[in-house]
Design an enzyme around this catalytic site. Structure first.
Site, PDB file in Angstrom:
ATOM      1  N   GLY A  15     -26.294 132.444 -99.003  1.00  0.00           N
ATOM      2  CA  GLY A  15     -26.765 133.503 -98.523  1.00  0.00           C
ATOM      3  C   GLY A  15     -25.530 134.754 -98.710  1.00  0.00           C
ATOM      4  O   GLY A  15     -25.855 135.953 -98.066  1.00  0.00           O
ATOM      5  N   LYS A  19     -19.393 135.901-101.936  1.00  0.00           N
ATOM      6  CA  LYS A  19     -19.069 134.713-102.623  1.00  0.00           C
ATOM      7  C   LYS A  19     -19.383 134.774-103.968  1.00  0.00           C
ATOM      8  O   LYS A  19     -18.510 134.188-104.913  1.00  0.00           O
ATOM      9  CB  LYS A  19     -19.497 133.436-101.972  1.00  0.00           C
ATOM     10  CG  LYS A  19     -19.017 132.921-100.426  1.00  0.00           C
ATOM     11  CD  LYS A  19     -19.828 131.786-100.003  1.00  0.00           C
ATOM     12  CE  LYS A  19     -19.272 131.225 -98.713  1.00  0.00           C
ATOM     13  NZ  LYS A  19     -19.937 129.770 -98.308  1.00  0.00           N
ATOM     14  N   ASP A  72     -18.418 125.702 -99.596  1.00  0.00           N
ATOM     15  CA  ASP A  72     -18.108 125.798 -98.142  1.00  0.00           C
ATOM     16  C   ASP A  72     -16.760 126.378 -97.842  1.00  0.00           C
ATOM     17  O   ASP A  72     -15.850 125.692 -98.377  1.00  0.00           O
ATOM     18  CB  ASP A  72     -18.532 124.537 -97.244  1.00  0.00           C
ATOM     19  CG  ASP A  72     -19.096 124.766 -95.872  1.00  0.00           C
ATOM     20  OD1 ASP A  72     -20.223 125.277 -95.667  1.00  0.00           O
ATOM     21  OD2 ASP A  72     -18.418 124.454 -95.042  1.00  0.00           O
ATOM     22  N   SER A  73     -16.761 127.393 -97.091  1.00  0.00           N
ATOM     23  CA  SER A  73     -15.138 127.740 -96.728  1.00  0.00           C
ATOM     24  C   SER A  73     -14.700 127.878 -95.431  1.00  0.00           C
ATOM     25  O   SER A  73     -15.921 128.103 -94.622  1.00  0.00           O
ATOM     26  CB  SER A  73     -15.115 128.983 -97.664  1.00  0.00           C
ATOM     27  OG  SER A  73     -16.022 129.868 -97.555  1.00  0.00           O
ATOM     28  N   GLY A 149     -15.346 139.125 -94.499  1.00  0.00           N
ATOM     29  CA  GLY A 149     -15.253 138.190 -93.324  1.00  0.00           C
ATOM     30  C   GLY A 149     -13.842 138.321 -92.571  1.00  0.00           C
ATOM     31  O   GLY A 149     -13.547 139.702 -92.337  1.00  0.00           O
ATOM     32  N   LYS A 172      -6.578 139.261-104.911  1.00  0.00           N
ATOM     33  CA  LYS A 172      -7.097 138.207-103.901  1.00  0.00           C
ATOM     34  C   LYS A 172      -7.604 137.063-104.766  1.00  0.00           C
ATOM     35  O   LYS A 172      -7.387 135.880-104.471  1.00  0.00           O
ATOM     36  CB  LYS A 172      -8.536 138.839-103.276  1.00  0.00           C
ATOM     37  CG  LYS A 172      -8.982 137.778-102.254  1.00  0.00           C
ATOM     38  CD  LYS A 172     -10.206 138.225-101.389  1.00  0.00           C
ATOM     39  CE  LYS A 172     -10.560 136.873-100.550  1.00  0.00           C
ATOM     40  NZ  LYS A 172     -12.071 136.998-100.070  1.00  0.00           N
ATOM     41  N   HIS A 177      -7.987 130.835-101.774  1.00  0.00           N
ATOM     42  CA  HIS A 177      -8.628 129.534-101.899  1.00  0.00           C
ATOM     43  C   HIS A 177      -9.938 129.591-102.747  1.00  0.00           C
ATOM     44  O   HIS A 177     -10.008 128.567-103.520  1.00  0.00           O
ATOM     45  CB  HIS A 177      -9.148 129.519-100.572  1.00  0.00           C
ATOM     46  CG  HIS A 177     -10.045 130.342 -99.766  1.00  0.00           C
ATOM     47  ND1 HIS A 177      -9.654 131.652 -99.794  1.00  0.00           N
ATOM     48  CD2 HIS A 177     -11.108 130.303 -99.144  1.00  0.00           C
ATOM     49  CE1 HIS A 177     -10.593 132.405 -99.056  1.00  0.00           C
ATOM     50  NE2 HIS A 177     -11.434 131.841 -98.761  1.00  0.00           N
TER      51      HIS A 177
HETATM   52  P1  ITT Z   1     -23.544 130.264 -97.073  1.00  0.00           P
HETATM   53  O1  ITT Z   1     -23.221 129.169 -96.079  1.00  0.00           O
HETATM   54  O2  ITT Z   1     -24.756 130.685 -97.258  1.00  0.00           O
HETATM   55  O3  ITT Z   1     -22.819 129.996 -98.436  1.00  0.00           O
HETATM   56  P2  ITT Z   1     -21.525 131.718 -95.328  1.00  0.00           P
HETATM   57  O4  ITT Z   1     -20.746 132.860 -95.197  1.00  0.00           O
HETATM   58  O5  ITT Z   1     -22.438 131.074 -94.034  1.00  0.00           O
HETATM   59  O6  ITT Z   1     -22.465 131.643 -96.504  1.00  0.00           O
HETATM   60  P3  ITT Z   1     -19.711 129.337 -94.826  1.00  0.00           P
HETATM   61  O7  ITT Z   1     -20.499 128.536 -94.236  1.00  0.00           O
HETATM   62  O8  ITT Z   1     -18.901 128.736 -95.966  1.00  0.00           O
HETATM   63  O9  ITT Z   1     -20.396 130.398 -95.439  1.00  0.00           O
HETATM   64  O10 ITT Z   1     -18.753 130.204 -94.072  1.00  0.00           O
HETATM   65  C1  ITT Z   1     -17.727 130.472 -94.607  1.00  0.00           C
HETATM   66  C2  ITT Z   1     -17.171 131.575 -93.656  1.00  0.00           C
HETATM   67  O11 ITT Z   1     -15.645 131.828 -93.457  1.00  0.00           O
HETATM   68  C3  ITT Z   1     -17.609 133.192 -93.822  1.00  0.00           C
HETATM   69  O12 ITT Z   1     -18.496 133.684 -93.522  1.00  0.00           O
HETATM   70  C4  ITT Z   1     -16.254 134.032 -93.618  1.00  0.00           C
HETATM   71  O13 ITT Z   1     -16.287 134.418 -92.305  1.00  0.00           O
HETATM   72  C5  ITT Z   1     -15.207 133.045 -93.756  1.00  0.00           C
HETATM   73  N1  ITT Z   1     -14.582 133.187 -94.930  1.00  0.00           N
HETATM   74  C6  ITT Z   1     -14.657 132.446 -96.074  1.00  0.00           C
HETATM   75  N2  ITT Z   1     -13.995 132.740 -97.170  1.00  0.00           N
HETATM   76  C7  ITT Z   1     -13.554 133.873 -96.875  1.00  0.00           C
HETATM   77  C8  ITT Z   1     -12.651 134.937 -97.568  1.00  0.00           C
HETATM   78  O14 ITT Z   1     -12.605 134.715 -98.856  1.00  0.00           O
HETATM   79  N3  ITT Z   1     -12.592 135.898 -96.937  1.00  0.00           N
HETATM   80  C9  ITT Z   1     -12.703 136.095 -95.807  1.00  0.00           C
HETATM   81  N4  ITT Z   1     -13.389 135.345 -94.750  1.00  0.00           N
HETATM   82  C10 ITT Z   1     -13.798 134.035 -95.526  1.00  0.00           C
END
Ligand code: ITT
Length: 198
Positions: A15, A19, A72-73, A149, A172, A177
């Site tokens: 969502g 990403k 997932d991140s 984020g 970036k 990552h």
């Molecule tokens: P989906 O699950 O739908 O893919 P999400 O944003 O909820 O979207 P995650 O559950 O993987 O995804 O949460 C990862 C969070 O970590 C994301 O919402 C950001 O707040 C943070 N994050 C991850 N990668 C980032 C990045 O490159 N830069 C900044 N914040 C990041």
């Protein structure tokens, strides 16, 4: 057999459009594109991003009947025992960058790591995962307007002191990552994964 373009396009269940944009920038080097699909992403509770992504990818592949990517991140802060980690999305939506800075006030060890797990799954086959990490530190203030984020509070160690949000997107991608994880996926997919996406 599918057309060449279908073979080079993989569904990305998420969502989060940021990403998708970042994945496509990195994957263009491999001649691959991802297409955002909003299917239910089932997130099991686990400390392992890889396990979370693999499980969600298996279910989504089964549900859609097509090969999919789930990613997932999260941001793991050393002095906070890895918090927010797998809860990064929720913590960003609730207390945000300002809240994390507040939790870090008075803490001198600012070390943190961003982690990303990309899981690819073809229906009926076990999921495969590709991981990436970016080591760095939490800034003392919110800086920059790029990215998304926690980018405005994360300074990558291999950079020049700017936060991710202060850099042009290509910088970036080079240090992040997600860049690392999608490059690993791209290399594999270009060599052997494509055959699974017919
Ligand atoms: P989906 O699950 O739908 O893919 P999400 O944003 O909820 O979207 P995650 O559950 O993987 O995804 O949460 C990862 C969070 O970590 C994301 O919402 C950001 O707040 C943070 N994050 C991850 N990668 C980032 C990045 O490159 N830069 C900044 N914040 C990041």
């Amino acid at each position: 057999m599918g057309s060449m373009s279908a073979m080079n396009e993989v569904l990305f269940v998420t969502g989060n459009s940021h990403k998708v944009k970042e994945a496509n920038r990195v994957l263009s080097l491999f001649g691959i594109t991802v297409k955002m699909v909003e299917c239910e992403k089932v997130e099991i509770q686990s400390e392992s991003l890889t396990r979370i992504a693999k499980y969600a990818a298996s279910l989504a592949a089964k549900r859609l009947g097509k090969p999919v990517i789930v990613e997932d991140s999260g941001l793991f802060v050393k002095a906070l025992e890895g918090f927010p980690g797998p809860f990064s999305s929720y913590v960003y939506k609730t207390i945000g960058c300002g809240g994390v800075l507040q939790l870090m006030s008075g803490i001198t060890d600012r070390r943190a790591v961003f982690k990303c797990a990309v899981a690819f799954c073809s229906p009926g086959l076990p999921p495969l995962a590709f991981e990436g990490k970016a080591y760095g530190s939490i800034s003392s203030s919110i800086r920059g307007s790029g990215g998304f984020g926690f980018d405005p509070i994360f300074i990558p160690r291999s950079g020049d002191g700017r936060t991710f949000a202060e850099m042009p997107p290509e910088d970036k991608d080079r240090l992040s990552h997600r860049g690392a994880a999608f490059r690993a996926f791209g290399e594999w997919y270009a060599k052997s994964g494509r055959a699974l996406n017919l």
